[in-house]
Design an enzyme around this catalytic site. Structure first.
Site, PDB file in Angstrom:
ATOM      1  N   GLY A  95      -5.566 -42.698  53.007  1.00 49.40           N
ATOM      2  CA  GLY A  95      -6.427 -41.822  53.448  1.00 49.40           C
ATOM      3  C   GLY A  95      -6.059 -40.483  53.397  1.00 49.40           C
ATOM      4  O   GLY A  95      -4.990 -40.312  52.431  1.00 49.40           O
ATOM      5  N   ASP A  96      -6.795 -39.373  54.133  1.00 45.66           N
ATOM      6  CA  ASP A  96      -6.188 -37.976  53.842  1.00 45.66           C
ATOM      7  C   ASP A  96      -6.386 -37.586  52.621  1.00 45.66           C
ATOM      8  O   ASP A  96      -7.449 -37.559  52.113  1.00 45.66           O
ATOM      9  CB  ASP A  96      -5.139 -37.724  54.786  1.00 45.66           C
ATOM     10  CG  ASP A  96      -5.104 -38.016  56.253  1.00 45.66           C
ATOM     11  OD1 ASP A  96      -6.124 -38.290  56.637  1.00 45.66           O
ATOM     12  OD2 ASP A  96      -4.222 -38.081  56.846  1.00 45.66           O
ATOM     13  N   GLN A  97      -5.315 -37.328  51.852  1.00 47.43           N
ATOM     14  CA  GLN A  97      -5.134 -36.641  50.584  1.00 47.43           C
ATOM     15  C   GLN A  97      -5.005 -37.903  49.720  1.00 47.43           C
ATOM     16  O   GLN A  97      -4.100 -37.685  48.545  1.00 47.43           O
ATOM     17  CB  GLN A  97      -3.994 -35.848  50.526  1.00 47.43           C
ATOM     18  CG  GLN A  97      -4.041 -34.375  51.339  1.00 47.43           C
ATOM     19  CD  GLN A  97      -3.526 -34.771  52.797  1.00 47.43           C
ATOM     20  OE1 GLN A  97      -3.007 -35.544  52.898  1.00 47.43           O
ATOM     21  NE2 GLN A  97      -3.771 -33.896  53.766  1.00 47.43           N
TER      22      GLN A  97
END
Lengths: 720, 720
Positions: free
Chosen positions: B311-313
């Site tokens: 997730g995120d980056q």
């Protein structure tokens, strides 16, 4: 009671009652129906005599020797999948062999087309042949698992109108009528000679009611004797090798079979018309008009009037074309199904008078023991009356078996009332339409050519697919606005007439009506934008201006304030403004009564500036938007109802920035409408419902008048 | 109770209770959360220590001198209409100035693009310039009433994850974290050096939990500090002049700004990916993998494990690519939102273990006075458990503030139960998935690359647009079938694996999922036809194989028995067969409970041979069709529910012609499912509901077993 402007059907051996009914209804003309004979007593009644005349059928004895001159049609076979490198395509399996037979006279390799529908390729002619003994085309070098169709030429050996009646009424072994195609010189000659003879033989006839001319709208039955293709504006049955050759000489290119069958859409008017299809329509109309004109001239030379029925073999008559008036037709008669079809008759130019044949038709399906045919009669009249007040019919009538109607005394009385009302409207209005307060144009690919015919598949039969759009026509048919029909080409060529207040564009995505690829033309888009920006109105219904282009679906989303999510920008947040509770366009319409018809999914306001008035679960139903000095209105659909007619009326006045002119000549009750005849200083208030209604009519000078109208009533008032 | 496979979050000054909870839940590992520090007491608890590591943020002091190395994004301005021949396009009006700032360092004329969205033309660079003093582009020689957009390069000056938390939690003047883009060598060097130092400084850490790597999924805010663009698979923020140049060197052509903004769809995975976009994804993944690998090797060299948060980056990590395993990552951890996201974690190859972080997160939005966080915990667990039984997670955990959870004793007990169940499943199953009885492939433009990510916009957040399709994934996630993901290219290149029983194609028209233009390729169409014809199954959901071509919308209408009327053949009659009341696919599903989600309008059976099981007002909802030896099934939509999972399961067995294998290992009650572990001779019956359930499980040899299961229960049985 008054007299005139009324045509009564007649029947053999019914002279006494016919005379009584004619008097009761104020009839001044008598017509025979399909198959009924006018006897001398009727002729001697002293009324004008209409006689139905069928130019292209009823002469089987002659046609038996000219079976190569029956109408023809390109039919597409079922899609047939190749399972190996050969495939046999049976041609007739889903067609009705009593109606259609393969044309083996015109060389298949020259006139047919075999298409790989999976790849889109047309097969070289050496890759297939028609089996001489069966109705099967053998294809070789096929791609396994591709679907193939054969477009083949077929003879239409049973006149579809008679076929329909024959099958519907179970006429057993009654002879099948064979129609003929006057594209062939020998047929033309026969038709004209036959007419000449008929004119001599029928000196008592005053009006020759052509039913109709040469080319039947598309009506094809299937192998189960049921309707397979029906298209009231369909031109499929205008083709023949001779016509194709003549077209090629005239237009410099050859039509392909695919231009007729079009992957199975058979020239549906919903499909954006190709150049080839438009050319073919013009080509056909030129021919039809020229032959019609010869017949009309013969009729008139015999001291009679020529009247055209708007239906059946009406293809190519193109009554809204610029060239139609030159045919010199005296009159048009058509079936009044509703307000829209009334206008479709009444608005035709270049004839002396227009006659509406009202419903119910005197047939057993409406006139049976226990039935109340008055209900349909009043419903029909209320819808037509709205339209007549805007665009007059000069005459009315009924059709069918008079003896059937005579058995329903209440119905007989009601027709008398309707006939008197009809004449009264004509007399009071002086035969002109009521004053319009706006001018509205419907913009699509067809323009005037399809005036009042938009969204139609079968005549006056809305269905779930078109009801949300057909309702626009029906609402407009009786609204206090002028209605124009503009095509994209009109606009591109001539701009937009300065007296137009509002343009409407409506319909589902990808059709001739909403406009499809027309909206990829930046000229069109900027022309409309510029026009609206200058202070005009644009009303979009359904999927207006929809074509995927430049990251938008609705190309005029900027005017409408609304676009549709086609799953390409789900990652972009859509913020809805709060619903606007009160607004001019729904001022007298209870919110819970709003009906937007079939859902248009996933529409959204393109910005917080859009005023959303009604919306449901991610679907905008009604929104308005400012656009410089102009305005856009979006409606997701508009099935016909009194309230929806009101909604559209309000939307149009709002879009036109003429809210201040809305009140005067308006009715407080949406079930009632006002028709103001300025020259006569008189106005009518109609109750469009079958309930009593109370309404307040706003008059100039801040005055008002109150009306309590009986069911279906009309009330006339002079302005002093 | 058992111990292990469980990661507990920790908190400063909470050592005593942490120890108690760790014991209660059987935790063998401890993690710090974003912003929490591991104190010595925790380190000394004797558990394995996870530490979150943020490779691309948290070093503002360094970044202040490298602001040209922050992540960048191509943004499209608002569409701006020219009212005369010049137009000023303001760039930032709808963007959040605290997040984004125009990149003036990269020459606009080289890196930007100005597009006339009305005509589709890209403007020559001498026709516009950026005003040096304002955020406005001046365009001259514009076409009045055309809309223009400027695609400009912007710096992302606030890390979107921290921004989101900052704004949501109202952190006031807390410093904004600045992320950096390792495409720049000096940043790479800094990142690696920082990691090296961190590894030395943190000898107590066993597992480095990368949160995450380098490129954030697309998350752009608007000028009102609200989400404007969110796309969990969006690659918009991977661009930079340097990357563009490197791409050009490597691929031999240059990416246009339009390849990133794409008329406003910003590379949405719903849009059929262009070659350029695919190339860019590969290009980005190559770079990300190479740098990930360097970091992983350093971690491992320091004697620790490298774990990646999904997730995120995570953009560019492409955990389902063929090249991902070579990165050498030890473990994956991801947020378990439902069955689909569980499988998205569990099915990743090339790591030693997979960990699910379960819900609820220990945050005040779930843990407040009067709340019952157990409800979400059990719902989450029931959905995940279905998936885990098919594809095991090796570890589980929770996140957030442990002290919050500790205040809810019932929740604490429930987590203990769940943790024990989790370990029990692992132990009993031996860490393998239950036996599958069918192999099913989802076919779309993405294939394996987007395994379990189809139809996703925001992670695990179905909405009205995707719920009818996302439900397929959720149903499959716990179904007794193997699930594969095939792309059209896979099929065209390699054919279809012989062990696949059924192919599913699903989604709305014109998307990468239903396939759009892919279906114009006759090779693809004939390949699928041929495969189904040979005895396989094809299940279409929504607008499968939809693209207008050859007179059809659904290119596989012949297999499905269903097509959609797009207003091009309203003139052709559609005859519906009678609804089939009883059918294998709905055998144990009450008809009134059928839920097909969002309507797909105007579908129809293409012939009387189609078996229509459910249909409504001109819309086919469920139909089956024979296709030589194979079968097609059409479903208009499939939002997730226990009954719909059952419906899909039945449809798959039916399509595969394996109805006879359906009963065994089936549960009579759709709320219950059976997971059979053949090697262990054991099976589990799960109650997927929060009510008690009674069910009969069919066993081999015409035997059966009856179960009365408590709410959410799982029961294990050995076969003797």
């Amino acid at each position: 009671m008054s007299v005139g402007r009324f045509t009564i059907p007649t029947e053999e051996n019914f002279i006494q009652q016919s005379t009584e009914l004619a008097e009761k209804w104020g009839a001044d003309a008598i017509r025979n129906s399909d198959g009924t004979h006018l006897d001398d007593d009727v002729i001697n009644m002293g009324k004008r005599i209409y006689s139905a005349y069928f130019p292209n059928r009823g002469h089987n004895y002659f046609m038996k020797d000219h079976m190569d001159c029956v109408p023809m049609v390109y039919l597409m076979s079922e899609r047939t999948r190749a399972t190996d490198t050969t495939v046999d395509v049976p041609l007739m399996v889903t067609y009705f062999a009593e109606q259609l037979t393969i044309n083996r006279d015109a060389t298949p390799q020259r006139f047919w087309e075999v298409i790989d529908r999976t790849s889109g390729e047309v097969l070289p002619i050496d890759q297939w042949e028609l089996d001489p003994h069966t109705d099967v085309v053998h294809i070789h070098n096929a791609h396994p698992m591709h679907e193939y169709t054969v477009t083949f030429l077929a003879y239409v050996i049973w006149d579809p109108v008679q076929m329909y009646n024959h099958i519907t009424n179970d006429w057993g072994d009654k002879e099948h009528e064979i129609a003929f195609d006057p594209r062939h010189p020998e047929i033309q000659e026969f038709m004209l000679n036959t007419l000449d003879k008929w004119l001599v033989d029928n000196p008592h006839v005053d009006v020759v009611r052509f039913t109709t001319f040469f080319y039947q709208f598309t009506l094809i039955f299937n192998n189960e004797r049921k309707e397979k293709i029906v298209d009231w504006t369909g031109f499929a049955v205008t083709v023949s090798p001779r016509a194709l050759d003549e077209f090629e000489r005239e237009y410099g290119y050859r039509m392909r079979p695919e231009h007729f069958v079009d992957g199975g859409s058979y020239g549906s008017s919903f499909v954006y018309p190709s150049k080839e299809q438009r050319d073919w329509l013009d080509f056909t109309a030129d021919f039809v008009h020229s032959l019609m004109k010869q017949m009309v001239e013969r009729v008139q030379a015999a001291g009679k009037e020529a009247m055209m029925f708007l239906g059946d073999q009406w293809i190519g008559t193109e009554p809204y074309s610029d060239t139609f008036p030159a045919v010199g037709m005296d009159a048009i008669v058509g079936s009044v199904g509703d307000g829209t079809t009334t206008r479709m008759i009444a608005d035709i130019k270049g004839v002396k008078y227009h006659e509406g044949r009202f419903l119910p038709y005197f047939f057993p399906d409406s006139f049976y023991e226990g039935a109340d045919p008055s209900i349909e009669a009043w419903d029909n009249w209320r819808k037509a009356r709205r339209a007549i007040l805007r665009s007059p019919l000069e005459r009315m009538g009924y059709g069918g078996y008079l003896s059937l109607a005579a058995k329903f005394p209440k119905f007989v009385d009601d027709v008398a009332t309707i006939a008197n009302e009809f004449r009264d409207i004509y007399d009071k209005s002086g035969g002109t339409g009521a004053q319009a307060q706006l001018t509205v144009a419907l913009l699509d690919a067809w323009g005037a050519r399809r005036s009042w015919q938009e969204f139609t598949v079968a005549h006056a039969l809305p269905n779930k697919y078109n009801r949300s759009f057909y309702g626009i026509l029906e609402a407009l048919s009786g609204m206090r606005v002028n209605v124009r029909f503009l095509s994209f080409d009109d606009v591109l060529t001539n701009g937009i007439d300065s007296d137009i207040d509002v343009i409407i564009n409506a319909g589902p995505q990808g059709t001739s009506y909403s406009g499809a690829q027309a909206w990829k033309n930046p000229q069109l888009v900027s022309l409309i934008r510029s026009w609206v920006s200058s202070g005009k109105g644009f009303v979009g219904v359904g999927q207006p201006s929809a074509v995927e282009h430049g990251g938008r679906l609705f190309q005029l989303a900027d005017i409408l304030g609304v676009d549709q999510e086609i799953y390409h920008s789900l990652n972009v947040d859509k913020y809805w403004p709060e619903l606007t509770e009160d607004h001019f366009v729904i001022q007298d319409i209870p919110r819970e009564s709003l009906d937007f018809g079939e859902a248009i999914m996933n529409t959204f306001p393109i910005s917080q500036q859009t005023t959303v008035i009604s919306g449901l679960d991610g679907q905008v139903q009604l929104a308005v938007n400012s656009y410089d000095d102009g305005r856009g209105v979006y409606l997701s659909g508009l099935p016909y109802s009194a309230l929806n007619a009101r909604l559209l009326e309000r939307a149009l006045f709002y879009a036109a920035h003429k809210e201040d002119q809305y009140a005067v000549w308006g009715s407080s009750n949406p079930e009632c409408e006002v028709a103001y005849f300025a020259e006569k200083g008189i106005y009518a208030v109609v109750n469009n419902s079958e309930q009593p209604q109370h309404t307040v009519v706003s008059l100039p000078g801040s005055k008002a008048a109150t009306f309590d109208l009986a069911p279906s009533a009309i009330e006339w008032t002079s302005i002093s």
